[in-house]
Design a protein around this motif. Structure first.
Motif, PDB file in Angstrom:
ATOM      1  N   GLN A 176      66.332  99.319  10.418  1.00 34.63           N
ATOM      2  CA  GLN A 176      66.973  98.048  10.730  1.00 34.63           C
ATOM      3  C   GLN A 176      66.174  96.906  10.125  1.00 34.63           C
ATOM      4  O   GLN A 176      64.989  97.063   9.820  1.00 34.63           O
ATOM      5  CB  GLN A 176      67.038  97.852  12.251  1.00 34.63           C
ATOM      6  N   VAL A 177      66.851  95.765   9.973  1.00 36.84           N
ATOM      7  CA  VAL A 177      66.130  94.561   9.568  1.00 36.84           C
ATOM      8  C   VAL A 177      65.436  94.046  10.814  1.00 36.84           C
ATOM      9  O   VAL A 177      66.072  93.544  11.732  1.00 36.84           O
ATOM     10  CB  VAL A 177      67.082  93.507   8.986  1.00 36.84           C
ATOM     11  N   HIS A 178      64.132  94.217  10.838  1.00 43.34           N
ATOM     12  CA  HIS A 178      63.386  93.857  12.035  1.00 43.34           C
ATOM     13  C   HIS A 178      63.140  92.357  12.075  1.00 43.34           C
ATOM     14  O   HIS A 178      63.174  91.726  13.121  1.00 43.34           O
ATOM     15  CB  HIS A 178      62.064  94.625  12.033  1.00 43.34           C
ATOM     16  N   GLU A 179      62.868  91.816  10.899  1.00 40.65           N
ATOM     17  CA  GLU A 179      62.651  90.369  10.820  1.00 40.65           C
ATOM     18  C   GLU A 179      63.017  89.913   9.424  1.00 40.65           C
ATOM     19  O   GLU A 179      62.690  90.567   8.439  1.00 40.65           O
ATOM     20  CB  GLU A 179      61.173  90.046  11.107  1.00 40.65           C
ATOM     21  N   ILE A 180      63.708  88.793   9.337  1.00 38.67           N
ATOM     22  CA  ILE A 180      64.075  88.275   8.015  1.00 38.67           C
ATOM     23  C   ILE A 180      63.889  86.773   8.031  1.00 38.67           C
ATOM     24  O   ILE A 180      64.115  86.123   9.057  1.00 38.67           O
ATOM     25  CB  ILE A 180      65.525  88.668   7.640  1.00 38.67           C
ATOM     26  N   GLY A 181      63.429  86.252   6.932  1.00 37.97           N
ATOM     27  CA  GLY A 181      63.263  84.801   6.893  1.00 37.97           C
ATOM     28  C   GLY A 181      62.696  84.363   5.564  1.00 37.97           C
ATOM     29  O   GLY A 181      62.496  85.158   4.646  1.00 37.97           O
ATOM     30  N   ASP A 182      62.449  83.083   5.515  1.00 33.60           N
ATOM     31  CA  ASP A 182      61.799  82.455   4.390  1.00 33.60           C
ATOM     32  C   ASP A 182      60.527  83.206   4.016  1.00 33.60           C
ATOM     33  O   ASP A 182      59.764  83.620   4.889  1.00 33.60           O
ATOM     34  CB  ASP A 182      61.445  81.051   4.894  1.00 33.60           C
ATOM     35  N   ALA A 183      60.293  83.381   2.720  1.00 32.89           N
ATOM     36  CA  ALA A 183      59.126  84.153   2.294  1.00 32.89           C
ATOM     37  C   ALA A 183      57.835  83.612   2.904  1.00 32.89           C
ATOM     38  O   ALA A 183      57.024  84.367   3.439  1.00 32.89           O
ATOM     39  CB  ALA A 183      59.038  84.153   0.775  1.00 32.89           C
ATOM     40  N   LYS A 184      57.657  82.321   2.833  1.00 35.08           N
ATOM     41  CA  LYS A 184      56.421  81.723   3.362  1.00 35.08           C
ATOM     42  C   LYS A 184      56.308  81.994   4.852  1.00 35.08           C
ATOM     43  O   LYS A 184      55.253  82.360   5.360  1.00 35.08           O
ATOM     44  CB  LYS A 184      56.417  80.212   3.117  1.00 35.08           C
ATOM     45  N   ALA A 185      57.408  81.832   5.574  1.00 32.57           N
ATOM     46  CA  ALA A 185      57.375  82.000   7.027  1.00 32.57           C
ATOM     47  C   ALA A 185      56.978  83.425   7.396  1.00 32.57           C
ATOM     48  O   ALA A 185      56.146  83.646   8.260  1.00 32.57           O
ATOM     49  CB  ALA A 185      58.741  81.656   7.625  1.00 32.57           C
ATOM     50  N   ILE A 186      57.579  84.413   6.686  1.00 31.38           N
ATOM     51  CA  ILE A 186      57.289  85.808   7.023  1.00 31.38           C
ATOM     52  C   ILE A 186      55.817  86.122   6.782  1.00 31.38           C
ATOM     53  O   ILE A 186      55.167  86.766   7.587  1.00 31.38           O
ATOM     54  CB  ILE A 186      58.176  86.765   6.187  1.00 31.38           C
ATOM     55  N   PHE A 187      55.322  85.655   5.642  1.00 28.05           N
ATOM     56  CA  PHE A 187      53.935  86.032   5.327  1.00 28.05           C
ATOM     57  C   PHE A 187      52.914  85.223   6.112  1.00 28.05           C
ATOM     58  O   PHE A 187      51.881  85.736   6.512  1.00 28.05           O
ATOM     59  CB  PHE A 187      53.691  85.890   3.819  1.00 28.05           C
ATOM     60  N   ASP A 188      53.192  83.927   6.346  1.00 29.18           N
ATOM     61  CA  ASP A 188      52.186  83.092   7.005  1.00 29.18           C
ATOM     62  C   ASP A 188      52.308  83.131   8.515  1.00 29.18           C
ATOM     63  O   ASP A 188      51.330  82.990   9.226  1.00 29.18           O
ATOM     64  CB  ASP A 188      52.326  81.630   6.528  1.00 29.18           C
ATOM     65  N   ASN A 189      53.542  83.341   8.965  1.00 28.08           N
ATOM     66  CA  ASN A 189      53.745  83.167  10.392  1.00 28.08           C
ATOM     67  C   ASN A 189      54.817  84.108  10.930  1.00 28.08           C
ATOM     68  O   ASN A 189      55.849  83.657  11.425  1.00 28.08           O
ATOM     69  CB  ASN A 189      54.180  81.704  10.614  1.00 28.08           C
ATOM     70  N   PRO A 190      54.593  85.430  10.812  1.00 22.95           N
ATOM     71  CA  PRO A 190      55.628  86.351  11.275  1.00 22.95           C
ATOM     72  C   PRO A 190      55.809  86.261  12.783  1.00 22.95           C
ATOM     73  O   PRO A 190      54.839  86.091  13.527  1.00 22.95           O
ATOM     74  CB  PRO A 190      55.092  87.728  10.876  1.00 22.95           C
ATOM     75  N   ARG A 191      57.044  86.325  13.204  1.00 22.04           N
ATOM     76  CA  ARG A 191      57.345  86.213  14.625  1.00 22.04           C
ATOM     77  C   ARG A 191      57.076  87.522  15.347  1.00 22.04           C
ATOM     78  O   ARG A 191      56.633  87.546  16.476  1.00 22.04           O
ATOM     79  CB  ARG A 191      58.821  85.819  14.824  1.00 22.04           C
ATOM     80  N   GLU A 192      57.405  88.627  14.643  1.00 13.86           N
ATOM     81  CA  GLU A 192      57.381  89.925  15.328  1.00 13.86           C
ATOM     82  C   GLU A 192      56.018  90.590  15.206  1.00 13.86           C
ATOM     83  O   GLU A 192      55.392  90.561  14.152  1.00 13.86           O
ATOM     84  CB  GLU A 192      58.455  90.846  14.723  1.00 13.86           C
ATOM     85  N   GLU A 193      55.630  91.263  16.250  1.00  9.70           N
ATOM     86  CA  GLU A 193      54.349  91.958  16.287  1.00  9.70           C
ATOM     87  C   GLU A 193      54.287  93.034  15.193  1.00  9.70           C
ATOM     88  O   GLU A 193      53.289  93.186  14.499  1.00  9.70           O
ATOM     89  CB  GLU A 193      54.151  92.576  17.667  1.00  9.70           C
ATOM     90  N   ARG A 194      55.423  93.802  15.041  1.00 13.78           N
ATOM     91  CA  ARG A 194      55.486  94.869  14.030  1.00 13.78           C
ATOM     92  C   ARG A 194      55.221  94.336  12.630  1.00 13.78           C
ATOM     93  O   ARG A 194      54.518  94.938  11.838  1.00 13.78           O
ATOM     94  CB  ARG A 194      56.883  95.515  14.023  1.00 13.78           C
ATOM     95  N   THR A 195      55.850  93.228  12.324  1.00 13.65           N
ATOM     96  CA  THR A 195      55.690  92.616  11.010  1.00 13.65           C
ATOM     97  C   THR A 195      54.228  92.255  10.786  1.00 13.65           C
ATOM     98  O   THR A 195      53.649  92.526   9.725  1.00 13.65           O
ATOM     99  CB  THR A 195      56.559  91.347  10.903  1.00 13.65           C
ATOM    100  N   ARG A 196      53.634  91.670  11.803  1.00 17.10           N
ATOM    101  CA  ARG A 196      52.237  91.271  11.718  1.00 17.10           C
ATOM    102  C   ARG A 196      51.347  92.490  11.451  1.00 17.10           C
ATOM    103  O   ARG A 196      50.495  92.472  10.585  1.00 17.10           O
ATOM    104  CB  ARG A 196      51.815  90.582  13.020  1.00 17.10           C
ATOM    105  N   GLN A 197      51.602  93.551  12.227  1.00 20.71           N
ATOM    106  CA  GLN A 197      50.818  94.781  12.066  1.00 20.71           C
ATOM    107  C   GLN A 197      50.927  95.312  10.642  1.00 20.71           C
ATOM    108  O   GLN A 197      49.936  95.670  10.017  1.00 20.71           O
ATOM    109  CB  GLN A 197      51.321  95.875  13.015  1.00 20.71           C
TER     110      GLN A 197
END
Lengths: 219, 274
Positions: free
Chosen positions: B244-265
Motif C-alpha cells: 500500500q501507499v503508506h505515505e505520499i507527499g512532497d519530496a522535501k516533506a517526505i525526506f525532511d519530515n516524514p509523518r509516519e514512523e515506518r517511513t522514518r525507520q
C-alpha cells in the motif's frame, strides 16, 4: 580377386545409382523443407498458454516420436487409401517423412524458443509490439542460431531414413541398389557405392550446417 | 474531454479538467497466498515526476509491472488518462490481451527495466528503431532517423552501430531509455534502472533522467533506491509498505519530515547504509 569387387561392374551401375541418389536428395530436401515449416505451428501450439491445445499437440508429437517411422509409413501408404486418400508411393513417403521429422524439429524449435529469456518478450511487450512482430524481430533471430546444429543432425538422419521408403517401393537409392543386387546376384558393388553416396550426402549436410552456423555468428 | 474525469484541484481554473495520467483504484495483486498489492490507491498527475520508495517486497516493482500490463491484477482497476487500462474483473487473457486495441492503450506507457533487456542481436540504432517501424508504421528511413535523434538525446550517437554486448551497462541502459522514448509514450516507468550498474556508471543514467524531467511533459514513475536523486528529481515521493501507499507527499516533506514512523525507520535505515 575381382569376384569380391568388380570395378567394371561398379562403373556400369554407377549411372543408375547416381540417378537414384538424386531422387533421395530431392525427396529429403522436399520433406525437410515441409518439416521445417510444419514444425513451427507445432512448437508454438505446444508452448501455447491454451492448456488443451498444448496438451493435444504434445500428445501428437509424443506419439509420432515414440513409434517407428516404418509403422507410420505403412499406415499412411496402406491405411489412408481405406478412408479415401489414395496416393503415390512418393507422396506417401514425403508425407510420412515430413510429419515424422516435423515432430522432432518441433521439439528443437521449442527448446530454442524457450531458451530466449522472458525478459525479451517483456521488452517487446513494453514497446507494444504485436505477437507476430515479437516473434519475427525479437524471438526467432535469437532462437534460431543455437538450433542449427540440432537441425543439421536431423537433416543427416533424414537422408538415411529416406531409405525406409524402399519398403513402399519408392525408387530411391537403397531400393535401386537392392534391385541391382537381385538382378545380378552381386550385392557388394551396389551396396558399397550406395553407402558411399549416403556418406557424401551426410557430409554435404554437415558442411551446410557448419556454413549456416558461421553465417549466423557473423551476423 | 471525459466529463467524469476527476478534476484535480491543483490545476488552475484556466486549464481544462484533466484526468490523472494514471490511477490505481483499489488494486489488489496476489501471487498465490502472497499479497503484493493490497487495496492500492494512487493518482499520478500529468507530467508529474513520482518516485516510489520502500523496502523490498513492498510492491514498488509490481506496481509498475501491473501498469505496463506485464502482470494481471486480481481486483480493482487501473486507469490511464481516465480510460480503463485493465480491470480486476477481466479474465487474465483480456488483461494481457495482445489485440490491437489493447496495444494502443498500452502504447501510452513505456518502461525501462533494471536489466536493460536490449535485443542482443540488434545494434543500438536497430534496438531503438524496431518498434517505431513495426508498431507505428514508420518507414525504415524515418524510424532510423528517429532512432538517431533519441540516441543523440541520451548521448550515444557515436555508438549507434554497436551491438549491446559491446556497450557498458550505463550505455546499454541509455539505449534502453532511448528505445522507450522513441515510441513517444506519455508515461514512462523506470524500474530500478541503476541497480544493475557499476557505481561509476550510475551518474550518466541519472543525468539522462534529469534531462528528461526538465523537459517537462512526460509523466515519470521511478522506482529507486537512490534517495538523493529521488529527492531532487521527484515532485512527489510515495513510500510503499506492505502493498500500500503508506505515505505520499512532497519530496522535501517526505525526506525532511516524514509523518509516519515506518517511513522514518526506512529512511533512517537506508541513509545510514550509505
Amino acid at each position: 580377386m575381382n569376384t569380391f569387387f568388380s570395378l567394371d561392374f561398379a562403373a556400369s551401375i554407377m549411372p543408375r545409382l547416381l540417378f537414384a541418389a538424386s531422387v533421395t536428395v530431392k525427396l529429403t530436401f522436399l520433406s525437410y523443407s515441409i518439416a521445417l515449416i510444419f514444425a513451427l505451428p507445432l512448437a508454438l501450439a505446444r508452448t501455447s498458454s491454451n492448456r488443451y491445445l498444448a496438451m493435444a499437440v504434445g500428445s501428437f508429437i509424443e506419439c509420432v516420436r515414440g513409434t517407428p517411422m516404418l509403422v507410420q509409413l505403412f499406415l499412411v501408404f496402406y491405411g489412408l487409401p481405406k478412408i479415401g486418400f489414395t496416393m503415390q508411393p512418393v507422396t506417401a513417403g514425403v508425407l510420412a517423412l515430413s510429419v515424422h521429422y516435423g515432430c522432432y524439429l518441433a521439439e528443437v524449435y521449442r527448446a530454442g524458443l524457450q531458451a530466449v529469456h522472458t525478459t525479451q518478450r517483456e521488452a517487446a511487450w513494453a514497446l507494444s509490439m504485436s505477437p507476430i512482430d515479437t516473434l519475427k524481430s525479437v524471438i526467432l533471430p535469437q532462437a534460431i542460431p543455437p538450433m542449427i546444429p540440432a537441425l543439421g543432425t536431423y537433416l543427416i538422419g533424414m537422408f538415411k531414413d529416406a531409405a525406409l521408403l524402399a519398403s513402399i517401393s519408392v525408387f530411391e537409392l537403397l531400393t535401386t541398389a537392392k534391385l541391382i543386387g537381385t538382378e545380378s546376384f552381386r550385392y557388394t558393388e551396389p551396396m558399397t557405392i550406395a553407402g558411399l553416396l549416403f556418406l557424401c550426402m551426410s557430409l554435404g549436410a554437415a558442411g551446410l550446417t557448419r556454413l549456416l552456423e558461421r553465417l549466423w555468428v557473423i551476423r | 474531454m471525459n466529463a467524469t474525469a476527476i478534476i484535480d484541484s491543483s490545476l488552475s481554473a484556466s486549464t481544462p479538467p484533466l484526468a490523472p495520467a494514471c490511477e490505481f483504484i483499489h488494486v489488489c495483486k496476489r501471487y498465490g497466498s502472497l499479497t503484493v498489492l493490497k487495496d492500492m490507491n494512487l493518482k499520478v498527475k500529468r507530467a508529474e515526476k513520482l518516485a516510489l520508495i520502500g523496502p523490498s517486497g513492498s510492491g514498488k516493482s509490481t506496481l509498475l509491472r501491473t501498469l505496463m500490463t506485464l502482470e494481471t491484477i486480481d481486483a480493482g482497476e487501473i486507469k490511464v488518462n481516465g480510460e480503463t487500462l485493465t480491470h480486476g474483473s477481466w479474465p487474465a487473457d483480456r488483461q494481457r490481451s495482445d489485440r490491437p486495441a489493447a496495444r494502443n492503450r498500452r502504447r501510452r506507457i513505456g518502461m525501462v527495466f533494471q536489466q536493460f533487456n536490449l535485443f542482443p542481436h540488434k545494434t543500438a540504432v536497430e534496438n531503438v528503431a524496431v518498434a517505431p517501424r513495426k508498431v507505428l508504421g514508420l518507414s525504415r528511413q524515418e524510424a532510423v532517423e528517429r532512432a538517431h535523434n533519441y540516441l543523440e538525446m541520451v548521448g550515444l550517437s557515436s555508438k549507434a552501430e554497436e551491438l549491446p554486448s559491446r556497450l557498458s551497462g550505463g550505455q546499454q541502459q541509455r539505449v534502453a531509455i532511448a528505445r522507450s522514448l522513441a515510441m513517444q509514450p506519455e508515461i514512462m516507468l523506470f524500474d530500478e534502472v541503476t541497480s544493475a550498474l557499476d557505481p561509476e556508471l550510475v551518474g550518466e543514467v541519472l543525468g539522462v533522467l534529469r534531462k528528461l524531467a526538465e523537459e517537462g511533459d512526460l509523466t515519470m514513475l521511478l522506482v529507486t533506491h537512490q534517495m538523493e536523486f529521488a529527492r531532487s528529481f521527484a515532485d512527489r515521493v510515495a513510500f510503499l509498505w506492505q502493498g500500500q501507499v503508506h505515505e505520499i507527499g512532497d519530496a522535501k516533506a517526505i525526506f525532511d519530515n516524514p509523518r509516519e514512523e515506518r517511513t522514518r525507520q526506512f529512511l533512517r535505515a537506508v541513509l545510514e547504509g550509505r
